[in-house]
Design a protein around this motif. Sequence first.
Motif, PDB file in Angstrom:
ATOM      1  N   ASP A   1       0.827  -1.211   0.000  1.00  0.00           N
ATOM      2  CA  ASP A   1       0.000   0.000   0.000  1.00  0.00           C
ATOM      3  C   ASP A   1       0.862   1.262   0.000  1.00  0.00           C
ATOM      4  O   ASP A   1       0.535   2.242  -0.681  1.00  0.00           O
ATOM      5  CB  ASP A   1      -0.943   0.008   1.216  1.00  0.00           C
ATOM      6  CG  ASP A   1      -2.117  -0.927   0.985  1.00  0.00           C
ATOM      7  OD1 ASP A   1      -2.316  -1.368  -0.165  1.00  0.00           O
ATOM      8  OD2 ASP A   1      -2.826  -1.228   1.963  1.00  0.00           O
ATOM      9  N   ASP A   2       1.974   1.231   0.745  1.00  0.00           N
ATOM     10  CA  ASP A   2       2.895   2.387   0.749  1.00  0.00           C
ATOM     11  C   ASP A   2       3.392   2.647  -0.667  1.00  0.00           C
ATOM     12  O   ASP A   2       3.471   3.780  -1.136  1.00  0.00           O
ATOM     13  CB  ASP A   2       4.130   2.109   1.635  1.00  0.00           C
ATOM     14  CG  ASP A   2       3.772   1.971   3.106  1.00  0.00           C
ATOM     15  OD1 ASP A   2       2.763   2.559   3.527  1.00  0.00           O
ATOM     16  OD2 ASP A   2       4.515   1.258   3.825  1.00  0.00           O
ATOM     17  N   ARG A   3       3.747   1.556  -1.346  1.00  0.00           N
ATOM     18  CA  ARG A   3       4.312   1.698  -2.698  1.00  0.00           C
ATOM     19  C   ARG A   3       3.249   2.218  -3.683  1.00  0.00           C
ATOM     20  O   ARG A   3       3.538   3.044  -4.542  1.00  0.00           O
ATOM     21  CB  ARG A   3       4.863   0.350  -3.186  1.00  0.00           C
ATOM     22  CG  ARG A   3       6.050  -0.120  -2.378  1.00  0.00           C
ATOM     23  CD  ARG A   3       6.586  -1.463  -2.870  1.00  0.00           C
ATOM     24  NE  ARG A   3       7.413  -2.091  -1.846  1.00  0.00           N
ATOM     25  CZ  ARG A   3       8.673  -1.770  -1.588  1.00  0.00           C
ATOM     26  NH1 ARG A   3       9.271  -0.850  -2.307  1.00  0.00           N
ATOM     27  NH2 ARG A   3       9.344  -2.373  -0.630  1.00  0.00           N
ATOM     28  N   LEU A   4       2.011   1.704  -3.543  1.00  0.00           N
ATOM     29  CA  LEU A   4       0.929   2.152  -4.436  1.00  0.00           C
ATOM     30  C   LEU A   4       0.672   3.650  -4.236  1.00  0.00           C
ATOM     31  O   LEU A   4       0.449   4.389  -5.204  1.00  0.00           O
ATOM     32  CB  LEU A   4      -0.345   1.345  -4.189  1.00  0.00           C
ATOM     33  CG  LEU A   4      -0.273  -0.173  -4.448  1.00  0.00           C
ATOM     34  CD1 LEU A   4      -1.643  -0.823  -4.282  1.00  0.00           C
ATOM     35  CD2 LEU A   4       0.280  -0.488  -5.842  1.00  0.00           C
ATOM     36  N   LEU A   5       0.731   4.058  -2.982  1.00  0.00           N
ATOM     37  CA  LEU A   5       0.515   5.468  -2.661  1.00  0.00           C
ATOM     38  C   LEU A   5       1.592   6.338  -3.307  1.00  0.00           C
ATOM     39  O   LEU A   5       1.303   7.374  -3.899  1.00  0.00           O
ATOM     40  CB  LEU A   5       0.549   5.630  -1.125  1.00  0.00           C
ATOM     41  CG  LEU A   5      -0.250   6.790  -0.550  1.00  0.00           C
ATOM     42  CD1 LEU A   5      -1.732   6.650  -0.877  1.00  0.00           C
ATOM     43  CD2 LEU A   5      -0.046   6.849   0.971  1.00  0.00           C
ATOM     44  N   LEU A   6       2.824   5.878  -3.208  1.00  0.00           N
ATOM     45  CA  LEU A   6       3.954   6.637  -3.805  1.00  0.00           C
ATOM     46  C   LEU A   6       3.796   6.711  -5.325  1.00  0.00           C
ATOM     47  O   LEU A   6       3.989   7.757  -5.939  1.00  0.00           O
ATOM     48  CB  LEU A   6       5.279   5.945  -3.450  1.00  0.00           C
ATOM     49  CG  LEU A   6       6.532   6.598  -4.038  1.00  0.00           C
ATOM     50  CD1 LEU A   6       6.823   7.926  -3.337  1.00  0.00           C
ATOM     51  CD2 LEU A   6       7.740   5.680  -3.908  1.00  0.00           C
ATOM     52  N   ASN A   7       3.415   5.576  -5.938  1.00  0.00           N
ATOM     53  CA  ASN A   7       3.301   5.532  -7.400  1.00  0.00           C
ATOM     54  C   ASN A   7       2.084   6.295  -7.919  1.00  0.00           C
ATOM     55  O   ASN A   7       2.070   6.733  -9.061  1.00  0.00           O
ATOM     56  CB  ASN A   7       3.208   4.080  -7.883  1.00  0.00           C
ATOM     57  CG  ASN A   7       4.500   3.330  -7.656  1.00  0.00           C
ATOM     58  OD1 ASN A   7       5.536   3.932  -7.423  1.00  0.00           O
ATOM     59  ND2 ASN A   7       4.441   2.003  -7.722  1.00  0.00           N
TER      60      ASN A   7
ATOM     61  N   ASP B   1       3.492  -6.903  -6.146  1.00  0.00           N
ATOM     62  CA  ASP B   1       3.754  -6.525  -4.761  1.00  0.00           C
ATOM     63  C   ASP B   1       4.639  -5.274  -4.706  1.00  0.00           C
ATOM     64  O   ASP B   1       4.544  -4.472  -3.780  1.00  0.00           O
ATOM     65  CB  ASP B   1       4.424  -7.696  -4.034  1.00  0.00           C
ATOM     66  CG  ASP B   1       4.329  -7.539  -2.534  1.00  0.00           C
ATOM     67  OD1 ASP B   1       3.223  -7.228  -2.049  1.00  0.00           O
ATOM     68  OD2 ASP B   1       5.361  -7.684  -1.853  1.00  0.00           O
ATOM     69  N   SER B   2       5.505  -5.116  -5.722  1.00  0.00           N
ATOM     70  CA  SER B   2       6.403  -3.952  -5.747  1.00  0.00           C
ATOM     71  C   SER B   2       5.695  -2.712  -6.314  1.00  0.00           C
ATOM     72  O   SER B   2       6.319  -1.669  -6.488  1.00  0.00           O
ATOM     73  CB  SER B   2       7.666  -4.257  -6.556  1.00  0.00           C
ATOM     74  OG  SER B   2       7.383  -4.170  -7.938  1.00  0.00           O
TER      75      SER B   2
END
Length: 199
Positions: A17-23, A97-98
């Motif tokens: 979720d952190d990565r999705l938010l950043l992207n 996942d990434s």
Amino acid sequence: MKKRGNITWHLSTVSKDDRLLLNGHKSCVLWFTGLSGSGKSTLANAVDQILFQESYRSYVLDGDNIRHGLNRDLSFLPKDRNENIRRIGEVAKLFVDSGQIVCTAFISPFLEDRELVRKMFEPGEFIEIYLNCPIYVCEDRDPKGLYKRARKGEILEFTGVSSPYETPINPEIIIDSDKMTIEQSVEKVIRYLKDKKIL
Ligand SMILES: Nc1ncnc2c1ncn2[C@@H]1O[C@H](COP(=O)(O)OS(=O)(=O)O)[C@@H](OP(=O)(O)O)[C@H]1O
Ligand SMILES: Nc1ncnc2c1ncn2[C@@H]1O[C@H](COP(=O)(O)OP(=O)(O)O)[C@@H](O)[C@H]1O
């Protein structure tokens, strides 16, 4: 905590979720399937190019390329095709996942293998894209001259000639690559991603 024998799953400090938010977009797998010559690599790369140009994080996994490295030990016998697809499913899961949109271009001829991969993902993350193209058109295109060699008996277990292709029953997207241009096909995939709020 997930365990298998003496192995315990270690949770990442940075979450998906952190990565999705950043992207700023969701992640998913665009699973292109179809006969050799149906257009999987062309379309996977064309979609990847558009996503890249628009600053989305994406990557292509292609059958021919993966069989040069990770899966170089696998043949085209059914049990090796099963293992090929299982491994690609696992790799695709890591990409998702990434936080990336991963475009996979594998014949993946068996229904059961594709369903096994689908089950590795959250609902909506596995998007099956069937390149629907009659074999005579694929054979006419024959971009690598493989059909010609298969018909001469120089390549055994060739999909559509001497090995089966099981048509998807309910794919998320169907591309009639004998009737649509590459641009129309890309547009259909991108529209789907926007409609599903992945982009
Ligand atoms: N026997 C046989 N059958 C089918 N294809 C063959 C075979 N031998 C070599 N090739 C080349 O390998 C590419 C397919 O690899 P994949 O990993 O996508 O196949 S599979 O999903 O395990 O069925 C396939 O790539 P595409 O033409 O892009 O589909 C061929 O270039
Ligand atoms: N709508 C379309 N989508 C994808 N490829 C198409 C389309 N129309 C024609 N083609 C052509 O078909 C061929 C497909 O080859 P390729 O992408 O290598 O197929 P595959 O990866 O399925 O073996 C290419 O030469 C491509 O230009």
